[in-house]
Motif scaffolding. Structure first.
Motif, PDB file in Angstrom:
ATOM      1  N   ALA A 234      54.387  36.760  29.699  1.00 15.64           N
ATOM      2  CA  ALA A 234      55.021  35.728  30.738  1.00 15.64           C
ATOM      3  C   ALA A 234      56.103  36.273  31.771  1.00 15.64           C
ATOM      4  N   LEU A 235      56.819  37.193  31.299  1.00 18.61           N
ATOM      5  CA  LEU A 235      57.726  37.906  31.986  1.00 18.61           C
ATOM      6  C   LEU A 235      57.021  38.485  33.157  1.00 18.61           C
ATOM      7  N   SER A 236      55.940  39.209  32.819  1.00 21.35           N
ATOM      8  CA  SER A 236      55.236  40.034  33.745  1.00 21.35           C
ATOM      9  C   SER A 236      54.653  39.089  34.794  1.00 21.35           C
ATOM     10  N   GLY A 237      54.198  37.846  34.286  1.00 22.95           N
ATOM     11  CA  GLY A 237      53.434  36.866  35.300  1.00 22.95           C
ATOM     12  C   GLY A 237      54.791  36.592  36.088  1.00 22.95           C
ATOM     13  N   VAL A 238      55.810  36.321  35.788  1.00 24.94           N
ATOM     14  CA  VAL A 238      56.899  35.802  36.704  1.00 24.94           C
ATOM     15  C   VAL A 238      57.278  37.057  37.685  1.00 24.94           C
ATOM     16  N   LEU A 239      57.415  38.277  37.021  1.00 26.85           N
ATOM     17  CA  LEU A 239      57.732  39.386  37.793  1.00 26.85           C
ATOM     18  C   LEU A 239      56.746  39.577  39.035  1.00 26.85           C
ATOM     19  N   GLY A 240      55.325  39.175  38.372  1.00 23.09           N
ATOM     20  CA  GLY A 240      54.239  39.393  39.392  1.00 23.09           C
ATOM     21  C   GLY A 240      54.399  38.345  40.516  1.00 23.09           C
ATOM     22  N   GLY A 241      55.188  37.448  40.282  1.00 23.64           N
ATOM     23  CA  GLY A 241      54.946  36.119  41.540  1.00 23.64           C
ATOM     24  C   GLY A 241      54.096  35.332  41.291  1.00 23.64           C
ATOM     25  N   THR A 242      53.813  34.677  40.005  1.00 25.10           N
ATOM     26  CA  THR A 242      52.798  33.772  39.850  1.00 25.10           C
ATOM     27  C   THR A 242      53.164  32.224  40.377  1.00 25.10           C
ATOM     28  N   GLN A 243      52.428  31.508  40.689  1.00 24.19           N
ATOM     29  CA  GLN A 243      52.734  30.109  41.137  1.00 24.19           C
ATOM     30  C   GLN A 243      52.909  29.106  40.063  1.00 24.19           C
ATOM     31  N   SER A 244      51.991  29.613  38.800  1.00 23.20           N
ATOM     32  CA  SER A 244      52.284  28.659  37.499  1.00 23.20           C
ATOM     33  C   SER A 244      51.854  29.413  36.586  1.00 23.20           C
ATOM     34  N   LEU A 245      52.127  28.896  35.318  1.00 22.12           N
ATOM     35  CA  LEU A 245      52.099  29.712  34.030  1.00 22.12           C
ATOM     36  C   LEU A 245      51.829  28.764  32.933  1.00 22.12           C
ATOM     37  N   HIS A 246      50.990  29.318  32.182  1.00 24.37           N
ATOM     38  CA  HIS A 246      50.764  28.677  30.826  1.00 24.37           C
ATOM     39  C   HIS A 246      51.161  29.790  29.794  1.00 24.37           C
ATOM     40  N   THR A 247      51.827  29.585  28.846  1.00 26.34           N
ATOM     41  CA  THR A 247      52.221  30.353  27.764  1.00 26.34           C
ATOM     42  C   THR A 247      51.642  30.065  26.519  1.00 26.34           C
ATOM     43  N   ASN A 248      50.663  30.923  25.780  1.00 25.46           N
ATOM     44  CA  ASN A 248      50.151  30.590  24.790  1.00 25.46           C
ATOM     45  C   ASN A 248      51.002  30.154  23.341  1.00 25.46           C
ATOM     46  N   SER A 249      50.489  29.568  22.421  1.00 29.13           N
ATOM     47  CA  SER A 249      51.097  29.147  21.427  1.00 29.13           C
ATOM     48  C   SER A 249      50.824  30.203  20.286  1.00 29.13           C
ATOM     49  N   MET A 250      51.708  30.460  19.451  1.00 29.07           N
ATOM     50  CA  MET A 250      51.754  31.626  18.469  1.00 29.07           C
ATOM     51  C   MET A 250      50.408  31.385  17.256  1.00 29.07           C
ATOM     52  N   ASP A 251      49.932  30.187  17.328  1.00 27.89           N
ATOM     53  CA  ASP A 251      48.810  30.068  16.312  1.00 27.89           C
ATOM     54  C   ASP A 251      47.358  29.842  16.722  1.00 27.89           C
ATOM     55  N   GLU A 252      47.320  30.616  17.985  1.00 29.20           N
ATOM     56  CA  GLU A 252      46.030  30.106  18.777  1.00 29.20           C
ATOM     57  C   GLU A 252      44.863  30.935  18.177  1.00 29.20           C
ATOM     58  N   THR A 253      45.327  32.103  17.317  1.00 30.20           N
ATOM     59  CA  THR A 253      44.133  32.778  16.848  1.00 30.20           C
ATOM     60  C   THR A 253      43.789  32.120  15.338  1.00 30.20           C
ATOM     61  N   LEU A 254      44.330  31.096  15.002  1.00 28.42           N
ATOM     62  CA  LEU A 254      44.154  30.185  13.735  1.00 28.42           C
ATOM     63  C   LEU A 254      43.343  29.060  13.988  1.00 28.42           C
ATOM     64  N   ALA A 255      43.687  28.315  15.133  1.00 27.93           N
ATOM     65  CA  ALA A 255      43.280  26.850  15.312  1.00 27.93           C
ATOM     66  C   ALA A 255      43.857  26.482  16.508  1.00 27.93           C
ATOM     67  N   LEU A 256      43.571  25.139  16.953  1.00 27.05           N
ATOM     68  CA  LEU A 256      44.350  24.692  17.830  1.00 27.05           C
ATOM     69  C   LEU A 256      45.748  24.568  17.846  1.00 27.05           C
ATOM     70  N   PRO A 257      46.564  24.760  18.877  1.00 26.02           N
ATOM     71  CA  PRO A 257      47.949  24.669  18.784  1.00 26.02           C
ATOM     72  C   PRO A 257      48.703  23.499  18.127  1.00 26.02           C
ATOM     73  N   SER A 258      49.472  23.807  17.285  1.00 28.91           N
ATOM     74  CA  SER A 258      50.299  22.528  16.961  1.00 28.91           C
ATOM     75  C   SER A 258      51.351  22.120  17.800  1.00 28.91           C
ATOM     76  N   GLU A 259      51.994  21.107  17.572  1.00 30.52           N
ATOM     77  CA  GLU A 259      53.094  20.576  18.759  1.00 30.52           C
ATOM     78  C   GLU A 259      54.312  21.300  18.443  1.00 30.52           C
ATOM     79  N   LYS A 260      54.763  22.237  17.292  1.00 30.07           N
ATOM     80  CA  LYS A 260      55.900  22.830  17.525  1.00 30.07           C
ATOM     81  C   LYS A 260      55.330  24.083  18.311  1.00 30.07           C
ATOM     82  N   ALA A 261      54.325  24.603  17.890  1.00 29.93           N
ATOM     83  CA  ALA A 261      53.902  26.049  18.690  1.00 29.93           C
ATOM     84  C   ALA A 261      53.881  25.810  19.939  1.00 29.93           C
ATOM     85  N   VAL A 262      53.309  24.584  20.550  1.00 33.75           N
ATOM     86  CA  VAL A 262      53.365  24.241  21.876  1.00 33.75           C
ATOM     87  C   VAL A 262      54.719  24.369  22.528  1.00 33.75           C
TER      88      VAL A 262
END
Lengths: 134, 565
Positions: free
Chosen positions: B354-382
């Motif tokens: 995410a930091l590279s996206g910001v330093l690269g000048g992005t206009q918007s950003l989605h950060t992935n949840s830690m549990d995405e290789t296991l299933a859909l993200p849980s609320e806490k991970a989001v």
């Protein structure tokens, strides 16, 4: 020298994420197996028909969409109906531990989850298919 | 930039430095020093590494200032000092009602934009009760069959106040049509509707493979929609030209950059061919890139993207409006970089990406949840994922100054290298007959598969360490983070709902609207207007797509694209 292992790889359902299955196809090929990759959006009957026709030792399925609890049982059923239960069914994808255990209980030989080395899948196939042929 | 005198002196110093360095160079902390894209990196960059180092004009022409051509340093004059990037978290699962609740949760937690994930049947143009939808309904996104579902999805959310992104491609026209109908019902004029449609079919053929129709009619759907939006929905970003999925499929950073921009230029050319004026539609085009783990490589990629787009739009396509020159982009951290092993480590990976996206000048950003290789993200991970962005925005200080890495010998050299390598790919694509020809011939697909396989080999040969996967492994690790599961009832309910909608609507009106769509599909009118009318009458997405499948046929991947490497 034992016969070359023949594997059919397929993606069932609507999921189009094919990075994993292509990597597997390349690794199996490099390991000396004969690989038939049937491509995307294969239905269970299409997969099993192709497997019977190609006389394969194993069917490998990749699912990342979450439909695994519907599609694996459907393939198993199809294998039963077409008298193809001697073929080894294995798979991989985004599959939670609980579902993995359930699928391995109902007849999927093995579910590989993200991060598994391709070498591990290759060894598994060699070992299991050799045992079955005994 | 640097005097000849300095560069000469530096040359001599470097020669001497090299003699000493050589003594320690024999010992290496790792076998190769290369990026996540397998690009070898020099041990040291100096003013001598920078292109145009001895040419003052180089800085002015190729790096310049933010908000000014060629925008290497950013698309806005003041960047994050005026407005932070939009923290746009992608969400969608289960029924429209469940996703509506998730949307409200995101807005309440400080998210500033919405981003909709649809389920596979919706993306592939099937209604929830279609046989091919079995087991897929509501799984990796929300199920939307008709306007009735879109009404529930945005229930209680004022469409004049929120900007919505919708990740949908083959059936994008239907999704936008449903959304505009909701706006109509809320009394929001189309001029106030803001958002982005992914609507990038080319990368579907190349990477994500959620295609329905062959390329030509697919591009017609897109150019028709662009034409409609230019006239009626001026704040809508009609295409988000996406490298994200190309990267996820295994591409290197340069392949992501080159193939994505080549796709973008193809849309520009198609719209120009369809008779549209470049400055009328180009300002609404935006891009979508991946933020993978190689920090500097990613930053260089974003900077190169801005420069390439500006140069091409201005010089090749003759755009005169400065807004047409801008490569505005959304960034999402790399799902493919996350590990199922020790999933909490993914929080750290996401933060760096995410930091590279910001330093690269992005206009918007989605950060992935830690549990995405296991299933859909849980609320806490989001929530942790969103908090990660907020910490970067408010605590790290990186947004205090614009493009802080400009002038780094390494970053500038890498930016130049990215640009040159992308240009080489553009030439190759041209030589092979253009983007559509390369898709048909499987060129992109093979290039990507080859990179994906190389990456996997590098991991297995331990040239590349992935923490928790091939080193620093926790033996006998048990995953103990909560995993979100989609209830089987979702599919049952959604099937019942679409059937209820079909039973209760004015059938004659639907038939008439669908007949009109068929007529337009066969002829030359604007398909989007006909789709909008079908939507108003509660025609379903599956009905519209089935009809177009009948008229246009379905795309089947050529065998040359299925080759593994």
């Amino acid at each position: 020298m034992p016969d070359k292992i023949r594997v059919l790889l397929a993606k069932p359902g609507l999921d189009g994420h094919d990075r994993g299955i292509k990597v597997i196809a390349a690794a199996f090929r490099d390991a000396g197996m004969e690989v038939i990759y049937t491509g995307l959006r294969q239905t269970p009957p299409m997969i099993v028909d192709a497997a019977v026709q190609e006389d394969v030792d194993a069917i490998g399925i990749s699912i990342l969409s979450g439909a695994h609890m519907t599609l694996f049982p459907a393939i198993l059923e199809e294998m039963k109906a077409k008298d193809a239960e001697d073929i080894l069914l294995f798979g991989g994808g985004i599959i939670p531990e609980e579902d993995k255990q359930e699928l391995e209980k109902i007849g999927v030989a093995k579910i590989f989850t993200p991060g598994t080395p391709t070498e591990e899948a290759i060894q598994f196939l060699r070992r299991t298919i050799a045992e079955r042929k005994k | 930039m640097y005097s000849k005198n300095l560069l000469e002196k530096l040359k001599a110093r470097l020669a001497k430095w090299n003699e000493t360095a050589e003594k320690t160079r024999q010992k290496k902390s790792k076998p190769r020093f290369f990026t996540v894209s397998s690009v070898d990196i020099d041990e040291l960059y100096t003013p001598r590494s920078v292109k145009g180092a001895d040419n003052d004009q180089y800085y002015l022409d190729h790096i310049g200032l933010p908000g000014e051509y060629p925008y290497t340093r950013g698309v806005h004059h003041t960047m994050y000092r005026t407005r932070l990037w939009t923290m746009r978290q992608f969400a969608g699962m289960g029924t429209p009602r469940q996703t509506n609740e998730r949307f409200k949760y995101i807005l309440k937690s400080g998210g500033t934009g919405l981003s909709t994930a649809f389920d596979l049947p919706t993306l592939m143009g099937y209604d929830s009760d279609h046989i091919r939808s079995l087991g897929e309904v509501g799984k990796c996104g929300v199920a939307v069959d008709s306007l009735a579902d879109m009404e529930i999805l945005f229930d209680g959310i004022d469409l004049s106040r929120v900007s919505t992104s919708m990740t949908i491609n083959s059936s994008a026209s239907m999704a936008l049509a449903f959304y505009l109908c909701v706006a109509e019902k809320q009394g929001v004029p189309f001029e106030q509707v803001r958002g982005t449609l992914q609507n990038d079919i080319l990368k579907e053929y190349i990477a994500q493979k959620e295609f329905i129709f062959p390329p030509k009619p697919s591009i017609r759907l897109i150019t028709d929609m662009m034409e409609y939006c230019t006239k009626n929905v001026p704040q809508w970003n009609t295409i988000s030209i996406s490298g994200y999925h190309i990267r996820e499929a295994g591409a290197t950073a340069v392949q992501e950059l080159a193939f994505t921009l080549a796709d973008g230029f193809q849309y520009v050319e198609s719209a120009i061919e369809a008779g549209q004026d470049v400055d009328e539609f180009a300002p609404r085009l935006s891009y979508f890139f991946n933020a993978h783990s190689d920090f500097f490589e990613e930053i260089a990629k974003y900077r190169a993207a801005r420069r390439i787009v500006a140069k091409r739009m201005k010089h090749k396509y003759g755009a005169k409006d400065e807004r047409s020159w801008l490569c505005r982009f959304h960034t999402q951290t790399a799902g493919c970089s996350l590990t199922a092993q020790q999933p909490e480590n993914n929080i750290v990976r996401v933060a760096l990406q995410a930091l590279s996206g910001v330093l690269g000048g992005t206009q918007s950003l989605h950060t992935n949840s830690m549990d995405e290789t296991l299933a859909l993200p849980s609320e806490k991970a989001v929530k942790i994922a969103l908090r990660t962005q907020q910490i970067i925005a408010h605590e790290s200080g990186v947004g205090n100054t614009i493009d802080p890495l400009a002038g780094s010998y390494f970053v500038e050299a890498l930016t130049d290298k990215m640009e040159a390598e992308a240009e080489a790919y553009f030439e190759e694509i041209e030589r092979r007959g253009g983007v559509l020809e390369c898709i048909e011939e499987g060129f992109f697909q093979r290039e990507i598969a080859r990179s994906a396989y190389r990456f996997q080999r590098e991991i297995e040969e331990e040239q590349r360490i992935i923490v928790g996967v091939n080193d620093y492994i926790d033996e006998g690790e048990e995953i103990d983070i909560p995993v979100l599961k989609i209830d089987k009832q979702v599919e049952v309910d959604q099937v019942a709902f679409v059937q209820k909608v079909r039973a209760e609507r004015d059938e004659a009106a639907v038939k008439a609207a669908l007949a009109k769509l068929r007529e337009v599909a066969r002829g030359s009118g604007n398909t989007f207007e006909a789709i909008l009318d079908c939507s108003r009458a509660y025609g379903t997405l599956g009905e519209m797509c089935d009809l177009l499948r009948e008229e246009w046929g379905e795309y089947v991947e050529p065998p040359s694209a299925m080759v593994a490497s």
